[in-house]
Design a protein around this motif. Structure first.
Motif, PDB file in Angstrom:
ATOM      1  N   SER A 423       0.809  -1.214   0.000  1.00  0.00           N
ATOM      2  CA  SER A 423       0.000   0.000   0.000  1.00  0.00           C
ATOM      3  C   SER A 423       0.843   1.264   0.000  1.00  0.00           C
ATOM      4  N   VAL A 424       1.954   1.270   0.760  1.00  0.00           N
ATOM      5  CA  VAL A 424       2.732   2.505   0.874  1.00  0.00           C
ATOM      6  C   VAL A 424       3.550   2.753  -0.392  1.00  0.00           C
ATOM      7  N   ALA A 425       4.449   1.780  -0.721  1.00  0.00           N
ATOM      8  CA  ALA A 425       5.295   1.969  -1.901  1.00  0.00           C
ATOM      9  C   ALA A 425       4.441   2.065  -3.160  1.00  0.00           C
ATOM     10  N   GLY A 426       3.375   1.267  -3.212  1.00  0.00           N
ATOM     11  CA  GLY A 426       2.509   1.289  -4.387  1.00  0.00           C
ATOM     12  C   GLY A 426       1.902   2.660  -4.592  1.00  0.00           C
ATOM     13  N   ALA A 427       1.412   3.260  -3.492  1.00  0.00           N
ATOM     14  CA  ALA A 427       0.786   4.578  -3.608  1.00  0.00           C
ATOM     15  C   ALA A 427       1.811   5.625  -4.027  1.00  0.00           C
ATOM     16  N   ILE A 428       3.009   5.561  -3.426  1.00  0.00           N
ATOM     17  CA  ILE A 428       4.043   6.545  -3.757  1.00  0.00           C
ATOM     18  C   ILE A 428       4.398   6.452  -5.238  1.00  0.00           C
ATOM     19  N   PHE A 429       4.643   5.218  -5.708  1.00  0.00           N
ATOM     20  CA  PHE A 429       5.091   5.093  -7.090  1.00  0.00           C
ATOM     21  C   PHE A 429       3.951   5.310  -8.086  1.00  0.00           C
ATOM     22  N   ALA A 430       2.724   5.054  -7.670  1.00  0.00           N
ATOM     23  CA  ALA A 430       1.594   5.387  -8.544  1.00  0.00           C
ATOM     24  C   ALA A 430       1.538   6.899  -8.735  1.00  0.00           C
ATOM     25  N   PHE A 431       1.788   7.620  -7.642  1.00  0.00           N
ATOM     26  CA  PHE A 431       1.808   9.074  -7.707  1.00  0.00           C
ATOM     27  C   PHE A 431       2.934   9.546  -8.634  1.00  0.00           C
ATOM     28  N   ILE A 432       4.114   8.914  -8.485  1.00  0.00           N
ATOM     29  CA  ILE A 432       5.247   9.291  -9.341  1.00  0.00           C
ATOM     30  C   ILE A 432       4.931   8.970 -10.797  1.00  0.00           C
ATOM     31  N   ALA A 433       4.228   7.850 -11.019  1.00  0.00           N
ATOM     32  CA  ALA A 433       3.877   7.491 -12.395  1.00  0.00           C
ATOM     33  C   ALA A 433       2.968   8.556 -13.007  1.00  0.00           C
ATOM     34  N   VAL A 434       2.054   9.071 -12.192  1.00  0.00           N
ATOM     35  CA  VAL A 434       1.159  10.128 -12.695  1.00  0.00           C
ATOM     36  C   VAL A 434       1.962  11.386 -13.023  1.00  0.00           C
ATOM     37  N   LEU A 435       2.878  11.755 -12.102  1.00  0.00           N
ATOM     38  CA  LEU A 435       3.721  12.930 -12.343  1.00  0.00           C
ATOM     39  C   LEU A 435       4.541  12.751 -13.611  1.00  0.00           C
ATOM     40  N   ASN A 436       5.077  11.542 -13.768  1.00  0.00           N
ATOM     41  CA  ASN A 436       5.895  11.247 -14.939  1.00  0.00           C
ATOM     42  C   ASN A 436       5.062  11.429 -16.216  1.00  0.00           C
ATOM     43  N   TYR A 437       3.815  10.992 -16.138  1.00  0.00           N
ATOM     44  CA  TYR A 437       2.933  11.098 -17.297  1.00  0.00           C
ATOM     45  C   TYR A 437       2.654  12.566 -17.616  1.00  0.00           C
ATOM     46  N   LEU A 438       2.417  13.342 -16.555  1.00  0.00           N
ATOM     47  CA  LEU A 438       2.173  14.779 -16.769  1.00  0.00           C
ATOM     48  C   LEU A 438       3.408  15.455 -17.357  1.00  0.00           C
ATOM     49  N   PHE A 439       4.572  15.054 -16.866  1.00  0.00           N
ATOM     50  CA  PHE A 439       5.830  15.587 -17.371  1.00  0.00           C
ATOM     51  C   PHE A 439       5.981  15.254 -18.861  1.00  0.00           C
ATOM     52  N   LEU A 440       5.605  14.034 -19.200  1.00  0.00           N
ATOM     53  CA  LEU A 440       5.674  13.620 -20.610  1.00  0.00           C
ATOM     54  C   LEU A 440       4.738  14.480 -21.455  1.00  0.00           C
ATOM     55  N   LEU A 441       3.510  14.741 -20.938  1.00  0.00           N
ATOM     56  CA  LEU A 441       2.563  15.581 -21.676  1.00  0.00           C
ATOM     57  C   LEU A 441       3.150  16.972 -21.896  1.00  0.00           C
ATOM     58  N   LEU A 442       3.804  17.502 -20.837  1.00  0.00           N
ATOM     59  CA  LEU A 442       4.422  18.810 -20.950  1.00  0.00           C
ATOM     60  C   LEU A 442       5.494  18.814 -22.042  1.00  0.00           C
ATOM     61  N   LEU A 443       6.328  17.773 -22.018  1.00  0.00           N
ATOM     62  CA  LEU A 443       7.390  17.683 -23.022  1.00  0.00           C
ATOM     63  C   LEU A 443       6.806  17.559 -24.420  1.00  0.00           C
ATOM     64  N   GLN A 444       5.700  16.782 -24.516  1.00  0.00           N
ATOM     65  CA  GLN A 444       5.085  16.605 -25.831  1.00  0.00           C
ATOM     66  C   GLN A 444       4.453  17.905 -26.325  1.00  0.00           C
ATOM     67  N   TRP A 445       4.045  18.751 -25.386  1.00  0.00           N
ATOM     68  CA  TRP A 445       3.475  20.028 -25.767  1.00  0.00           C
ATOM     69  C   TRP A 445       4.591  21.003 -26.175  1.00  0.00           C
ATOM     70  N   LEU A 446       5.704  20.942 -25.430  1.00  0.00           N
ATOM     71  CA  LEU A 446       6.828  21.824 -25.752  1.00  0.00           C
ATOM     72  C   LEU A 446       7.464  21.443 -27.085  1.00  0.00           C
ATOM     73  N   ILE A 447       7.804  20.156 -27.206  1.00  0.00           N
ATOM     74  CA  ILE A 447       8.409  19.657 -28.440  1.00  0.00           C
ATOM     75  C   ILE A 447       7.577  18.461 -28.892  1.00  0.00           C
TER      76      ILE A 447
END
Lengths: 481, 285
Positions: A423-447
């Motif tokens: 529950s703990v590590a899973g929640a943390i890394f799920a959150f990081i996965a979401v952030l990573n996805y948002l970061f990817l969207l940002l990069l895809q918007w920039l370039i």
């Protein structure tokens, strides 16, 4: 091809061109893959993982796949390099933290790796070594980008201490949504399945191999008036150098014609030097220091017996190299070692001084009586056991299987992370996965992906390497005609 | 493919008649769980935990002594006489329990004691003014920290000889506290007691544990009671708190440990790193 090269390098290709390019690539991609090998460990660094990646990539290129390698910059070796057969290597400017491994923040390498994956139109990301932070980062980003992932584990890990508990947790997170995992021995597979809590069906066992042309016997190089035991290994605790420090005085006292030739460097060198000093064995124990990969064979062929004292080993290429040079192999029976060589080619011992001495005595007696097979015959036998072509064929099957699988969408990936990693590590890394996805969207918007240049293939079906050479050949032929 | 009489040998050389990801029934057959784990019994764990409790109490006793000395409730001469009595009793008990003196004669013991007392007595005026330029709050905070460090780094597995870090921390804390007392004799009395409690008592306790295992829990209980009793006069709330801590340490924590034993799941297998069990230093000495 020359024209194509100029357009691609100097002017951004029009979206239409890129789209058609991609479409043809998809269509042609039925049997051919575009693979990106990622690991912190690659040449000029030396080791088992490095040569594994290189040899496997070469054989995959030979099979017609496109392969690029991504690693971190080594000193002034940065940027893009080409190796034999148009194998392209990206030395990315990432900061090295410890033992040649980069740090992991789960984010900072995304822009660079995305750029590589898009430019090279990668379909499969193949990460190597659980010690490599860059490999885990690449897996994480590849899943965010919807690419298929394969991971090769080269090492064994325990379960008992705090550091293994933590690294095993990270491995669980990293592998829970990876498509397929490759291990180098059955023991390694059991270990990885337990560490990461995996379904054993998605773990394949594909051993390492040794290039038999590199390790050929040369009985003329050894001195048959005495018996030489060769050890080639890093001089560290895990390689059992302390045991070696006990074996040397025991056996040297019994056999006046016994010599030790030790190649390698490390913190345990001091143990061997003290033993040599105390028992006055300077003429019989030679410490050669660090060896280049190309010199290993020249050291091996000077010996009669190859000794391996490792305390843990997933596969142990060293004993295969020793056997390939025609030596009698004595080794500790730990990890995956008993799976590596047929019983008649290796003498396995318990990891104790007593047992290793007994094993060596048996082989020394056999050597004296002349009842050992000739180096050439041992070499011929080893030649058939492991080949990189075989490894590449089996890895290719993994790629075929993986490319048919779908990559988990973000919501299913989050469910998998939270249900599989606690529950703990899973929640943390799920959150990081979401952030990573948002970061990817940002990069895809920039370039946007469309704007990124498509790289010229150095290997694979559309390789300009082979095409130019064939065209040049034709032109030459025309001129001659 | 997994059919027919071909046995999947666990070897890597040569082609196997199975796909690479085939899992046969011998997968993980060599897995062993909880090898060599000894089952803990509640009362033996509680006995050992008594050592932790009594050490906490030792610190409480020390603080109580300091406080009554500071407040004037206890004259330093009385404390010194009490210390002498305790030292003689303890020394007698230590000798009576046997187990060898470690090659030391009584004369050597007397010499050490005399040298220590003489030096401490001579330096007590210096110790008294040592921390004068430091604010009292800092001194209290420092000694609290040092006594805590003493408890954290105390070698509970084998209290004799006392660990150098824990002993030094305790003595540093004592010097800090002693320097806030009203007179040089006070400081001297305090330091002799610090030595009795933090250096000599663990040695006696260790000998009790080895030689008289039945008496050991009683000794631990006695010290614990002394701690609670000593603190109750100064700060009743604190003594209740100490009592609760002692109960938790010696009764509840062992219960938790024994309960958690059921969940122990250690896995061993062929992937474990081999251990070098023999003594290899014999080749170098």
């Amino acid at each position: 091809c020359g024209v194509l090269l100029t357009t691609a390098t100097f002017a951004p290709p029009t979206p239409a061109l890129v789209r058609s390019h991609r479409a043809t690539a998809r269509a042609a991609g039925s049997g051919r893959h575009r693979i990106c090998m990622v690991s912190d460990f690659f040449y000029p660094n030396m080791g088992g993982v490095e040569s594994h990646i290189y040899q496997l990539s070469q054989c995959l290129v030979e099979q017609g796949h496109k392969v690029v390698i991504a690693t971190h910059a080594y000193g002034d070796r940065r940027g893009v390099r080409y190796l034999t057969r148009g194998l392209k290597v990206y030395y990315l400017p990432l900061q090295v933290m410890y033992n040649q491994s980069t740090s992991t923040t789960c984010f900072h390498s995304l822009p660079l790796l995305r750029c590589v994956f898009v430019r090279e139109r990668i379909t499969v990301v193949h990460a190597h070594s659980s010690f490599s932070a860059m490999a885990h980062d690449a897996l994480f980003h590849a899943k965010t980008m919807g690419l298929n992932t394969v991971f090769t584990d080269h090492s064994l890990f325990g379960f008992a201490d705090v550091s293994s508990v933590l690294t095993n947790k990270l491995l669980t997170v990293s592998l829970c949504d990876t498509n397929h995992i490759i291990c180098v021995s059955y023991t390694s597979k059991e270990n990885t399945v337990l560490r990461a809590g995996l379904d054993p069906e998605i773990v394949s066992v594909i051993p390492n191999a040794v290039d038999p042309t590199e390790f050929t016997p040369d009985p003329g190089r050894r001195d048959d008036s005495k018996i030489t035991v060769v050890v080639v290994s890093r001089l560290v605790y895990r390689k059992g150098i302390d045991l070696l420090g006990g074996i040397i005085p025991e056996l040297c006292a019994k056999h006046p014609d016994l010599c030790f030739l030790i190649g390698g460097e490390g913190p345990k060198r001091i143990v061997l030097e003290e033993v040599r000093e105390k028992y006055q064995l300077h003429d019989r124990v030679r410490l050669l220091g660090a060896l280049d990969h190309k010199d290993v064979r020249d050291v091996l062929v000077q010996g009669h017996i190859f000794l391996n004292t490792s305390l843990t080993e997933a596969f142990c290429m060293a004993i295969v190299e020793g056997a390939s040079c025609g030596l009698q192999v004595v080794s500790t029976c730990v990890g995956g070692i008993p799976e590596v060589l047929p019983d008649e080619m290796v003498t396995l011992c318990e990891p104790t001084v007593r047992s290793l001495c007994d094993g060596l005595e048996i082989v020394i007696a056999r050597q004296r009586s002349g009842s050992v097979p000739s180096p050439a015959s041992i070499h011929r036998r080893v030649e058939t056991l492991y080949t990189w072509r075989n490894v590449a064929e089996r890895t290719e099957k993994v790629y075929n299987r993986v490319s048919g699988q779908e990559v988990l969408s973000l919501d299913r990936r989050l469910t998998r992370l939270t249900s599989h990693c606690g529950s703990v590590a899973g929640a943390i890394f799920a959150f990081i996965a979401v952030l990573n996805y948002l970061f990817l969207l940002l990069l895809q918007w920039l370039i946007p992906d469309d704007v990124i240049d498509i790289a010229i293939d150095g290997s694979g079906p559309q390789s300009c390497w082979t095409q130019t050479s064939s065209k040049k050949g034709k032109r030459k032929a025309n001129q001659i005609l | 493919p997994p059919c027919g009489p071909v046995e999947n040998k666990k070897v890597l050389y040569g082609r196997q008649p199975y796909p690479d990801n085939y899992v046969d029934r011998r997968f993980l057959a060599e897995l062993r769980r909880n090898v060599g784990v000894q089952q803990l019994r509640y009362w033996s764990v509680a006995r050992e935990a008594g050592l932790v409790g009594q050490q906490v109490s030792c610190v409480a006793v020390f603080v109580a002594l300091w406080s009554s000395l500071d407040g004037g409730a206890l004259p330093p001469a009385a404390l010194l006489w009490g210390g002498l009595l305790a030292a003689l009793l303890g020394y007698g008990l230590h000798g009576a329990l046997g187990g060898g003196t470690g090659g030391r004669t009584r004369w050597a013991d007397l010499q050490s004691a005399a040298i220590f007392l003489a030096f401490t007595f001579g330096f007590s005026p210096v110790l008294k003014t040592l921390t004068e330029s430091v604010s009292t709050d800092t001194v209290y905070a420092m000694s609290a920290l040092m006594l805590l460090a003493h408890l954290l780094f105390f070698p509970y597995a084998r209290p004799s000889p006392p660990g150098s870090l824990s002993l030094n921390a305790a003595l540093f804390g004592s010097v800090c506290l002693a320097s806030r007392l009203p007179g040089a004799l006070h400081a001297f009395a305090m330091l002799t007691w610090a030595l009795l409690l933090f250096a000599l008592w663990p040695c006696l306790l260790q000998r009790l544990r080895d030689r008289a295992p039945r008496a050991f829990p009683w000794a631990a209980a006695l010290v614990s009671l002394a701690g609670v009793g000593g603190l109750s006069g100064l700060w009743p709330g604190g003594s209740v708190l100490l009592l609760l801590t002692l109960l938790a340490l010696t009764l509840a924590c062992p219960l938790l440990l024994v309960r958690l034993q059921r969940h122990k799941d250690n896995i061993h297998g062929p992937w474990d790193e081999a251990e070098i069990r023999e003594d290899l230093s014999r080749f170098l000495d």
